[in-house]
Write an enzyme that holds these catalytic residues in place. Structure first.
Site, PDB file in Angstrom:
ATOM      1  N   HIS A 201       0.802  -1.232   0.000  1.00 36.84           N
ATOM      2  CA  HIS A 201       0.000   0.000   0.000  1.00 36.84           C
ATOM      3  C   HIS A 201       0.830   1.274   0.000  1.00 36.84           C
ATOM      4  O   HIS A 201       0.277   2.370  -0.099  1.00 36.84           O
ATOM      5  CB  HIS A 201      -1.011  -0.014   1.155  1.00 36.84           C
ATOM      6  CG  HIS A 201      -0.446   0.313   2.496  1.00 36.84           C
ATOM      7  ND1 HIS A 201      -0.621   1.531   3.092  1.00 36.84           N
ATOM      8  CD2 HIS A 201       0.253  -0.437   3.371  1.00 36.84           C
ATOM      9  CE1 HIS A 201      -0.046   1.529   4.293  1.00 36.84           C
ATOM     10  NE2 HIS A 201       0.493   0.346   4.481  1.00 36.84           N
ATOM     11  N   CYS A 307       0.901   6.162  12.151  1.00 39.18           N
ATOM     12  CA  CYS A 307       1.129   5.014  13.031  1.00 39.18           C
ATOM     13  C   CYS A 307       1.198   5.417  14.501  1.00 39.18           C
ATOM     14  O   CYS A 307       1.004   4.589  15.386  1.00 39.18           O
ATOM     15  CB  CYS A 307       2.412   4.296  12.635  1.00 39.18           C
ATOM     16  SG  CYS A 307       2.314   3.519  11.003  1.00 39.18           S
TER      17      CYS A 307
END
Length: 360
Positions: A201, A307
């Protein structure tokens, strides 16, 4: 829409989306089945593996498909350390790794391994000299990110590999190359690493697919147990649609990589120049990667990468930025789809935000 968070994820390119659709609707058999539909799916799986391995510069048999870069990191680090533990229990890494690596290292410590986490350079890279200085007789694994996901600092993994060999070390070398794959020039051979993690991705393939390069001759215990898929190395029916899309994204990305790198580097430089001209107090991190720019404009932007989910960046802390600069940091991520219109829209937006705040 102007999208410049490509280090978090990328838009799926049309070719990859079409490949996934065809695999889901036409070639939807189980590649482990022996009848015609299954054999067709296996043929597509083999074709896609060849496309990804060509982009990575390795043999198809050295590539195992995973669900993501994090799985690849977990497997490489935990499996690699366990495979080598009879020779020692010392691991070398750094303070600026992705959480997929950091938490794997925490797990190794819980299992009795000793981890040395090296301080980075000011761009977030790690010097080969620091790695070799930390090397011990009982070092069994070195794991370092190729391109730092927050700063764009590039670690010279090839020099680390050469240093390990020159020093007679038997330690395995793993690199998380998720942010570097098809963004900086390298191949499995040129890096010299034993284990390389990549993800779909980040290169315009869908989420849910990644791969781990495992050097020929190196045996890791399966991370997922079950059937005999992936030559017995990773159980579970292969996600053929995602893998087919990954293959197409690799084919396209590899074919235009030199031009894509040149364009991204030019856009990054133009963006920095435009921002510096309009925002004299701008802070930024100098880095070698062509597609990642870390800037700081305190009070105008969010705190960190996707993240970290809004927490203060351990990477920016490790390279020595103060709290105010960290809290005003913004990571800009380019891709082969990024345009000059995108970066100019960002410049206008940041200038407007700065002017609005100045009048409050």
């Amino acid at each position: 829409m102007h999208y410049l968070d490509n280090s978090a994820t990328t838009r799926v390119c049309p070719e990859a989306a079409q490949a996934a659709l065809a695999a889901m609707t036409d070639c939807f058999g189980n590649p482990s089945s022996t009848y015609t539909l299954g054999r067709e799916a296996k043929k597509l799986l083999d074709k896609s593996r060849k496309q990804v391995s060509d982009a990575l510069g390795c043999a198809p048999g050295e590539l195992v498909f995973t669900s993501c870069g994090s799985e690849s990191d977990n497997w490489a680090i935990l499996g690699g350390a366990e495979a080598m533990k009879r020779r020692g229990k010392h691991v070398i890494s750094s303070l600026v790794e992705h959480d997929a690596v950091r938490k794997s290292l925490d797990e190794l410590e819980a299992r009795g391994f000793e981890v040395t986490r090296l301080k980075p350079e000011k761009d977030g890279s790690v010097s080969p000299e620091a790695v070799l200085a930390a090397l011990r007789e009982d070092t069994v694994l070195v794991t370092l990110m190729l391109v730092n996901n927050e700063t764009g600092g590039v670690t010279d993994i090839a020099s680390v590999a050469k240093g390990l060999r020159a020093g007679g070390s038997s330690a395995l070398l793993h690199t998380d190359a998720v942010q570097g794959f098809l963004k900086v020039p390298f191949s499995a051979k040129s890096l010299g690493a034993d284990l390389i993690s990549v993800s779909g991705h980040k290169i315009h393939a869908p989420k849910g697919v990644g791969a781990l390069y495992i050097r020929q001759g190196l045996r890791l215990k399966p991370f997922i147990l079950g059937g005999g898929q992936e030559e017995g190395r990773r159980a579970g029916t292969e996600a053929v649609p995602q893998i087919a899309a990954f293959g197409e994204a690799c084919r396209i990305g590899k074919s235009g990589m030199s031009e894509n790198i040149r364009r991204m580097a030019a856009l990054k430089q133009e963006l920095l120049e435009e921002l510096r001209a309009g925002i004299p107090e701008l802070g930024w991190v100098e880095s070698a990667a062509p597609h990642i720019l870390s800037i700081s404009l305190p009070g105008c932007v969010s705190k960190s990468s996707a993240c970290k989910k809004g927490g203060r960046s351990h990477v920016l802390e490790a390279i020595g930025l103060d709290a105010r600069a960290i809290d005003g940091a913004l990571r800009i991520g380019l891709s082969r789809m990024s345009t000059e219109e995108d970066i100019l829209a960002l410049v206008r937006g940041l200038l407007d935000a700065r002017a609005s705040l100045a009048h409050r």
